[in-house]
Design an enzyme around this catalytic site. Sequence first.
Site, PDB file in Angstrom:
ATOM      1  N   CYS A  18      -2.827   8.384   3.702  1.00 40.95           N
ATOM      2  CA  CYS A  18      -2.528   7.895   2.348  1.00 40.95           C
ATOM      3  C   CYS A  18      -3.669   8.219   1.393  1.00 40.95           C
ATOM      4  CB  CYS A  18      -2.249   6.397   2.384  1.00 40.95           C
ATOM      5  SG  CYS A  18      -3.459   5.455   3.298  1.00 40.95           S
ATOM      6  N   GLU A  78       0.886  -1.172   0.000  1.00 38.76           N
ATOM      7  CA  GLU A  78       0.000   0.000   0.000  1.00 38.76           C
ATOM      8  C   GLU A  78       0.914   1.210   0.000  1.00 38.76           C
ATOM      9  OE1 GLU A  78      -3.119  -0.034  -0.313  1.00 38.76           O
ATOM     10  OE2 GLU A  78      -3.732  -2.039   0.320  1.00 38.76           O
TER      11      GLU A  78
HETATM   12  P1  NDP Z   1       8.493   5.209   4.276  1.00 35.96           P
HETATM   13  O1  NDP Z   1       8.338   4.447   3.019  1.00 35.96           O
HETATM   14  O2  NDP Z   1       9.664   6.065   4.442  1.00 35.96           O
HETATM   15  O3  NDP Z   1       8.539   4.209   5.527  1.00 35.96           O
HETATM   16  C1  NDP Z   1       7.573   3.202   5.725  1.00 35.96           C
HETATM   17  C2  NDP Z   1       8.200   2.076   6.533  1.00 35.96           C
HETATM   18  O4  NDP Z   1       9.192   1.402   5.760  1.00 35.96           O
HETATM   19  C3  NDP Z   1       8.898   2.558   7.793  1.00 35.96           C
HETATM   20  O5  NDP Z   1       8.688   1.622   8.833  1.00 35.96           O
HETATM   21  C4  NDP Z   1      10.349   2.571   7.346  1.00 35.96           C
HETATM   22  O6  NDP Z   1      11.251   2.498   8.397  1.00 35.96           O
HETATM   23  C5  NDP Z   1      10.403   1.323   6.499  1.00 35.96           C
HETATM   24  N1  NDP Z   1      11.522   1.262   5.576  1.00 35.96           N
HETATM   25  C6  NDP Z   1      12.339   2.266   5.153  1.00 35.96           C
HETATM   26  N2  NDP Z   1      13.253   1.785   4.258  1.00 35.96           N
HETATM   27  C7  NDP Z   1      12.999   0.459   4.122  1.00 35.96           C
HETATM   28  C8  NDP Z   1      13.562  -0.582   3.330  1.00 35.96           C
HETATM   29  N3  NDP Z   1      14.591  -0.367   2.492  1.00 35.96           N
HETATM   30  N4  NDP Z   1      13.049  -1.825   3.434  1.00 35.96           N
HETATM   31  C9  NDP Z   1      12.011  -2.081   4.242  1.00 35.96           C
HETATM   32  N5  NDP Z   1      11.435  -1.146   5.024  1.00 35.96           N
HETATM   33  C10 NDP Z   1      11.910   0.116   4.958  1.00 35.96           C
HETATM   34  O7  NDP Z   1       7.136   5.978   4.459  1.00 35.96           O
HETATM   35  P2  NDP Z   1       6.735   6.979   5.638  1.00 35.96           P
HETATM   36  O8  NDP Z   1       6.823   6.286   6.921  1.00 35.96           O
HETATM   37  O9  NDP Z   1       7.534   8.226   5.478  1.00 35.96           O
HETATM   38  O10 NDP Z   1       5.183   7.248   5.332  1.00 35.96           O
HETATM   39  C11 NDP Z   1       4.747   8.239   4.509  1.00 35.96           C
HETATM   40  C12 NDP Z   1       4.466   7.703   3.120  1.00 35.96           C
HETATM   41  O11 NDP Z   1       3.718   6.499   3.179  1.00 35.96           O
HETATM   42  C13 NDP Z   1       3.641   8.644   2.298  1.00 35.96           C
HETATM   43  O12 NDP Z   1       4.207   8.740   1.015  1.00 35.96           O
HETATM   44  C14 NDP Z   1       2.270   8.004   2.183  1.00 35.96           C
HETATM   45  O13 NDP Z   1       1.572   8.261   1.026  1.00 35.96           O
HETATM   46  C15 NDP Z   1       2.582   6.563   2.305  1.00 35.96           C
HETATM   47  N6  NDP Z   1       1.471   5.876   2.941  1.00 35.96           N
HETATM   48  C16 NDP Z   1       0.688   5.051   2.202  1.00 35.96           C
HETATM   49  C17 NDP Z   1      -0.397   4.450   2.751  1.00 35.96           C
HETATM   50  C18 NDP Z   1      -1.248   3.517   1.965  1.00 35.96           C
HETATM   51  O14 NDP Z   1      -2.071   2.811   2.515  1.00 35.96           O
HETATM   52  N7  NDP Z   1      -1.086   3.440   0.667  1.00 35.96           N
HETATM   53  C19 NDP Z   1      -0.772   4.669   4.147  1.00 35.96           C
HETATM   54  C20 NDP Z   1       0.138   5.520   4.844  1.00 35.96           C
HETATM   55  C21 NDP Z   1       1.209   6.100   4.250  1.00 35.96           C
HETATM   56  P3  NDP Z   1      11.771   3.852   9.102  1.00 35.96           P
HETATM   57  O15 NDP Z   1      10.681   4.876   9.052  1.00 35.96           O
HETATM   58  O16 NDP Z   1      12.016   3.402  10.470  1.00 35.96           O
HETATM   59  O17 NDP Z   1      12.952   4.262   8.309  1.00 35.96           O
END
Ligand code: NDP
Length: 469
Positions: A277, A243
Amino acid sequence: MPAYDSLLASITTDAVSARDVFDPATGELIGRAPLLTSAEADAAVDRAADAQAAWAALGHEERSAVLHRAADAVEAQSEALAQILSREQGKPLNGPNARFEVGACVSWLRVTADTPTPTQVVVDDGSDYAELHYRPIGVVGAITPWNWPMMIAIWQIAPALRMGNTVVAKPSEYTLLSGLALIAVLNEALPSGVLIAAPGDGGIGAGLVANAAVGKIMFTGSTATGKKIIEASAGNVTRLTLELGGNDAGIVLPDVDPEAIAEQLFWGAFINTGQTCAALKRLYVHDDVYEAVCDALVEVASSMPMGIGLDEANVLGPLQNAMQFDVVDRLVEAARRSGARVLLGGDPKRDQPGHFYPATLIADIDPTNDLVVEEQFGPVLPIVRYTDLDEAITLANGLDVGLGASVWSADRDRARDVAARIEAGTVWINSHGGVHPMIPFGGVKQSGYGLEFGVDGLKAASVPQVING
Ligand code: NDP
């Protein structure tokens, strides 16, 4: 000790490998969250793998009963959970915010527990007989963002557990305490090893994706990280539900009553202070009702109190982190520089603590402006004027993401015709962003793939097996 203090004390640490957590509304230190090393995260996966066979062997009925007991535990601790969430994420207790989020965790657990198993007879014609079963995958890695840190975690954890998997859950490094608190409360009801928290940064998430013992990754977050996960999943052909980001369009047809739809439009865009999102992130309004819709939105938006989450009066809060504040600030400046009309907001008080950005409405903006074509993920709505519906639909479909969208009209059939032409996983009519535990939810294009919720969500948290004969 009050419930909030004792729950917080149970998840915070004075260990060296830990991170200070600050309240985004005040800058105050709230607590210190533990961080795992990569070796500890791998050990968590091993423990979850060891616990999986016994959990699967309980069967659907008993696992559903355990999920209901987990929902009871969340209900019993709901106020403490809401306060931790509010202090760490910033969202107010009231409005569609912290208490609402904890309540949604309870609903999703209960509905997921009660959803019928997806097993079906696919052919029974006298000569052939085949059943399609959905079996546990093994260990599921659940990786979540910081905007709805409890609800999105439950969206992943509940179906994965229900289908007989064990789960290693990685909260965002921005909302570690919210993730840890929820998992601690769920674990009051779950057998040991069935759900394990893996607090850490993106490296811990990447480690989960690379771990051969993790059979599926359920990920919610940015498209950029989603692409990295797709690449990394190739090594073990790990299953994925993604997502990802969205930039949802809303199209307002000329037959609406602007005052009647203004509050729904507002919450479609500003729920969770825009950090959602599937929030409405760009609004296309027909010229006939353009000024009236702008006026009605200004009236609603200017009546919504923003401030510290624990203050019962507030319904809008700060942005969760400085990085997101900077994104919003840059995009509003881009709009202002282009000559767009700032109807409300756009003037954060930079000398005060907290990442507060006021509710902002921007009119007469060019459809190619950065604020329209990039995801702002904050309390700002650009309002684009249109005269030709086909052109508005083309603009709505013009981006490479497609999570949600909405059509606003007094004529439901007409709205449904427009909805059918929009490239998005969900199109709402006369509302935006509402989700339901039985209605499938997922994106198209670069907003990801795979469905969550309901029977489709259970299928996605399992592997299909045909028994033929
Ligand atoms: P990120 O993609 O930065 O982070 C999401 C999660 O992935 C965090 O737990 C992060 O860890 C982890 N992560 C980071 N790098 C990696 C990797 N290489 N491999 C695996 N996991 C990793 O998103 P945000 O947290 O900044 O959230 C905001 C974004 O998410 C927005 O763009 C929004 O649109 C989207 N979003 C989408 C939703 C949906 O349902 N489609 C719902 C909510 C948000 P850490 O943060 O600890 O680095």
